[in-house]
Design a protein around this motif. Sequence first.
Motif, mmCIF file in Angstrom:
data_model
loop_
_atom_site.group_PDB
_atom_site.id
_atom_site.type_symbol
_atom_site.label_atom_id
_atom_site.label_comp_id
_atom_site.label_asym_id
_atom_site.label_seq_id
_atom_site.Cartn_x
_atom_site.Cartn_y
_atom_site.Cartn_z
ATOM 1 N N GLY A 34 3.709 -28.230 3.829
ATOM 2 C CA GLY A 34 3.169 -28.317 5.186
ATOM 3 C C GLY A 34 2.004 -27.377 5.357
ATOM 4 N N ASN A 35 1.189 -27.687 6.302
ATOM 5 C CA ASN A 35 -0.067 -27.010 6.540
ATOM 6 C C ASN A 35 0.130 -25.973 7.643
ATOM 7 O OD1 ASN A 35 -2.678 -26.388 7.219
ATOM 8 N ND2 ASN A 35 -3.345 -28.493 7.475
ATOM 9 N N VAL A 36 0.520 -24.750 7.275
ATOM 10 C CA VAL A 36 0.875 -23.739 8.278
ATOM 11 C C VAL A 36 -0.322 -23.232 9.075
ATOM 12 C CG1 VAL A 36 2.926 -23.001 7.026
ATOM 13 C CG2 VAL A 36 0.759 -21.822 6.628
ATOM 14 N N HIS A 37 -1.532 -23.408 8.563
ATOM 15 C CA HIS A 37 -2.712 -22.903 9.271
ATOM 16 C C HIS A 37 -3.444 -23.978 10.063
ATOM 17 C CE1 HIS A 37 -2.138 -19.032 7.568
ATOM 18 N NE2 HIS A 37 -2.387 -19.426 6.340
ATOM 19 N N GLY A 38 -2.887 -25.175 10.133
ATOM 20 C CA GLY A 38 -3.485 -26.218 10.948
ATOM 21 C C GLY A 38 -4.812 -26.742 10.451
ATOM 22 N N VAL A 39 -4.994 -26.775 9.134
ATOM 23 C CA VAL A 39 -6.235 -27.309 8.576
ATOM 24 C C VAL A 39 -6.283 -28.810 8.884
ATOM 25 C CG1 VAL A 39 -7.592 -27.648 6.470
ATOM 26 C CG2 VAL A 39 -6.202 -25.572 6.742
ATOM 27 N N PRO A 40 -7.365 -29.294 9.489
ATOM 28 C CA PRO A 40 -7.454 -30.722 9.839
ATOM 29 C C PRO A 40 -7.321 -31.624 8.607
ATOM 30 C CG PRO A 40 -9.230 -29.473 10.869
ATOM 31 C CD PRO A 40 -8.547 -28.543 9.913
ATOM 32 N N GLU A 41 -6.720 -32.784 8.797
ATOM 33 C CA GLU A 41 -6.487 -33.717 7.691
ATOM 34 C C GLU A 41 -7.788 -34.112 6.996
ATOM 35 O OE1 GLU A 41 -4.705 -35.579 4.803
ATOM 36 O OE2 GLU A 41 -3.582 -34.465 6.317
ATOM 37 N N GLU A 42 -8.871 -34.283 7.744
ATOM 38 C CA GLU A 42 -10.142 -34.657 7.107
ATOM 39 C C GLU A 42 -10.659 -33.531 6.196
ATOM 40 O OE1 GLU A 42 -10.925 -33.411 11.390
ATOM 41 O OE2 GLU A 42 -9.621 -34.859 10.432
ATOM 42 N N THR A 43 -10.394 -32.283 6.564
ATOM 43 C CA THR A 43 -10.771 -31.151 5.719
ATOM 44 C C THR A 43 -9.911 -31.130 4.460
ATOM 45 O OG1 THR A 43 -11.455 -29.872 7.652
ATOM 46 C CG2 THR A 43 -11.018 -28.636 5.639
ATOM 47 N N LEU A 44 -8.616 -31.369 4.615
ATOM 48 C CA LEU A 44 -7.724 -31.434 3.454
ATOM 49 C C LEU A 44 -8.168 -32.525 2.482
ATOM 50 C CD1 LEU A 44 -4.240 -30.987 5.143
ATOM 51 C CD2 LEU A 44 -5.386 -29.367 3.622
ATOM 52 N N GLU A 45 -8.569 -33.672 3.020
ATOM 53 C CA GLU A 45 -9.008 -34.770 2.165
ATOM 54 C C GLU A 45 -10.276 -34.396 1.406
ATOM 55 O OE1 GLU A 45 -8.806 -37.921 -0.038
ATOM 56 O OE2 GLU A 45 -7.224 -37.324 1.352
ATOM 57 N N ARG A 46 -11.210 -33.721 2.061
ATOM 58 C CA ARG A 46 -12.421 -33.259 1.363
ATOM 59 C C ARG A 46 -12.062 -32.287 0.250
ATOM 60 N NH1 ARG A 46 -14.589 -32.961 6.592
ATOM 61 N NH2 ARG A 46 -14.403 -30.692 6.601
ATOM 62 N N MET A 47 -11.090 -31.415 0.522
ATOM 63 C CA MET A 47 -10.654 -30.450 -0.488
ATOM 64 C C MET A 47 -10.001 -31.162 -1.680
ATOM 65 S SD MET A 47 -9.131 -27.502 2.000
ATOM 66 C CE MET A 47 -9.121 -26.102 0.889
ATOM 67 N N ARG A 48 -9.178 -32.162 -1.392
ATOM 68 C CA ARG A 48 -8.549 -32.949 -2.472
ATOM 69 C C ARG A 48 -9.613 -33.615 -3.339
ATOM 70 N NH1 ARG A 48 -5.556 -34.992 1.712
ATOM 71 N NH2 ARG A 48 -3.572 -33.939 1.900
ATOM 72 N N THR A 49 -10.619 -34.159 -2.687
ATOM 73 C CA THR A 49 -11.678 -34.883 -3.391
ATOM 74 C C THR A 49 -12.493 -33.955 -4.284
ATOM 75 O OG1 THR A 49 -11.799 -36.507 -1.614
ATOM 76 C CG2 THR A 49 -13.714 -36.348 -3.059
ATOM 77 N N ARG A 50 -12.775 -32.754 -3.817
ATOM 78 C CA ARG A 50 -13.638 -31.856 -4.597
ATOM 79 C C ARG A 50 -12.861 -30.980 -5.586
ATOM 80 N NH1 ARG A 50 -14.578 -28.493 0.494
ATOM 81 N NH2 ARG A 50 -13.250 -26.679 0.162
#
Length: 158
Positions: free
Chosen positions: A131-147
């Motif tokens: 789980g994302n305890v710091h509230g990172v937006p899903e679109e930011t997480l997806e960019r991180m996954r991609t890079r």
Amino acid sequence: MQFVVRFEATVIPFMRELGSKMELILVRGLPGSGKSTFARQLLNDAWARHYEADQYFMQSGTYQFDSALLHQAHSWCLRSTRQWLEGEDGRARRVIVSNTFTTRRELRPYFDTARELGIVPSVIVCQNQFGNVHGVPEETLERMRTRFQWDISDLYDW
């Protein structure tokens, strides 16, 4: 609690035995993967320290993230890592740094520091989903996954 951890294949031959003069362990993964929890589990003696950029944003026990200070947070983390490893009392020291480290560019300053200090760093990738305890937006997480760069072998080309 069970952790899924992936050791970078290029690191295993270089892992140092405990008791070496200095040891640097870099724990990487996306937000919510268990990096911080895993890193704290590696703190097994008084001569080990855990640093992460998120610590810079802790104010009186509360996480106060400010994206404008992110560069300063990472600079603090790297500086703290180096200062602890360079301790002048002759004791063996270990630093565990847990940050997302999604790219080689983010890892490079730690590898450069390690090289200057004569250390071969160990890299561990956490891939859990707590789980994302710091509230990172899903679109930011997806960019991180991609890079996310899995192959970091060129960082070991000294």
